[in-house]
Design a protein around this motif. Structure first.
Motif, PDB file in Angstrom:
ATOM      1  N   ASP A 108       0.830  -1.206   0.000  1.00 42.62           N
ATOM      2  CA  ASP A 108       0.000   0.000   0.000  1.00 42.62           C
ATOM      3  C   ASP A 108       0.866   1.259   0.000  1.00 42.62           C
ATOM      4  O   ASP A 108       0.564   2.232  -0.692  1.00 42.62           O
ATOM      5  N   ASP A 109       1.947   1.234   0.782  1.00 37.78           N
ATOM      6  CA  ASP A 109       2.853   2.384   0.823  1.00 37.78           C
ATOM      7  C   ASP A 109       3.514   2.607  -0.533  1.00 37.78           C
ATOM      8  O   ASP A 109       3.685   3.743  -0.966  1.00 37.78           O
ATOM      9  N   GLU A 111       2.289   1.778  -3.512  1.00 34.73           N
ATOM     10  CA  GLU A 111       1.293   2.321  -4.438  1.00 34.73           C
ATOM     11  C   GLU A 111       1.000   3.796  -4.144  1.00 34.73           C
ATOM     12  O   GLU A 111       0.839   4.594  -5.065  1.00 34.73           O
ATOM     13  N   ASP A 112       0.960   4.161  -2.856  1.00 33.04           N
ATOM     14  CA  ASP A 112       0.767   5.572  -2.499  1.00 33.04           C
ATOM     15  C   ASP A 112       1.938   6.424  -2.983  1.00 33.04           C
ATOM     16  O   ASP A 112       1.737   7.536  -3.479  1.00 33.04           O
TER      17      ASP A 112
END
Length: 168
Positions: A108-109, A111-112
């Motif tokens: 998730d990090d 992709e952010d």
């Protein structure tokens, strides 16, 4: 100027990745996608380094005292005060991101980070590239770029007012 050429090449690569972002987002193979995203983040970090270093070099030609230090934060502040950058908060965020993303592991990090690079930092680097091109022409025309740095890149920028590099 070799550093200028490297910076423009790096910005061009980031723009190319951004243009292909929809294709990467649709990838089913998460390992490949993760590898591509990690490369994009690393390329961002490299581009960030080139960005403040080209500014440091150009401000040195202008005789700006703040350009003597090697601190990215100090150089970025000098960039703000000398018209190289306009948005201090964005550049400060970019510096923090460069440091934080050295140890990024979560999907998730990652992709952010990729989204932030594409939406915030790629346009920021493009804007700086335009300002750097203007400064190079100005410094060349004022005779402030040393003879050893004068090459086809600078001459083409000064004479044609067009980027030497491929279109960003």
């Amino acid at each position: 100027m070799k550093r200028y050429d490297k910076y423009i090449s790096a910005v061009t690569s980031l723009n190319n990745f951004k243009a292909k972002m929809p294709m990467y987002e649709e990838m089913q193979d998460s390992d490949t996608k993760s590898l591509i995203y990690s490369g994009y983040i690393n390329h961002y970090q490299h581009t960030f380094e080139l960005s403040w270093k080209i500014c440091k070099q150009l401000m040195g030609y202008e005789g700006i005292a703040d350009a003597e230090t090697g601190s990215p934060n100090t150089i970025l502040r000098a960039c703000l005060h000398n018209g190289y950058i306009d948005n201090w908060n964005l550049w400060k965020k970019a510096l923090t991101s460069r440091n934080d993303w050295t140890h990024i592991y979560s999907g998730d990090d990652v992709e952010d980070a990729v989204k932030t690079i594409s939406t915030d930092y790629v346009p920021m680097f493009n804007e700086l590239a335009d300002k750097v091109e203007e400064k190079i022409v100005e410094l060349y025309n004022d005779g402030l770029i040393p003879e050893a740095e004068i090459d086809d890149t600078i001459i083409e920028l000064a004479e044609n007012g067009k980027p030497y590099s491929p279109k960003r």
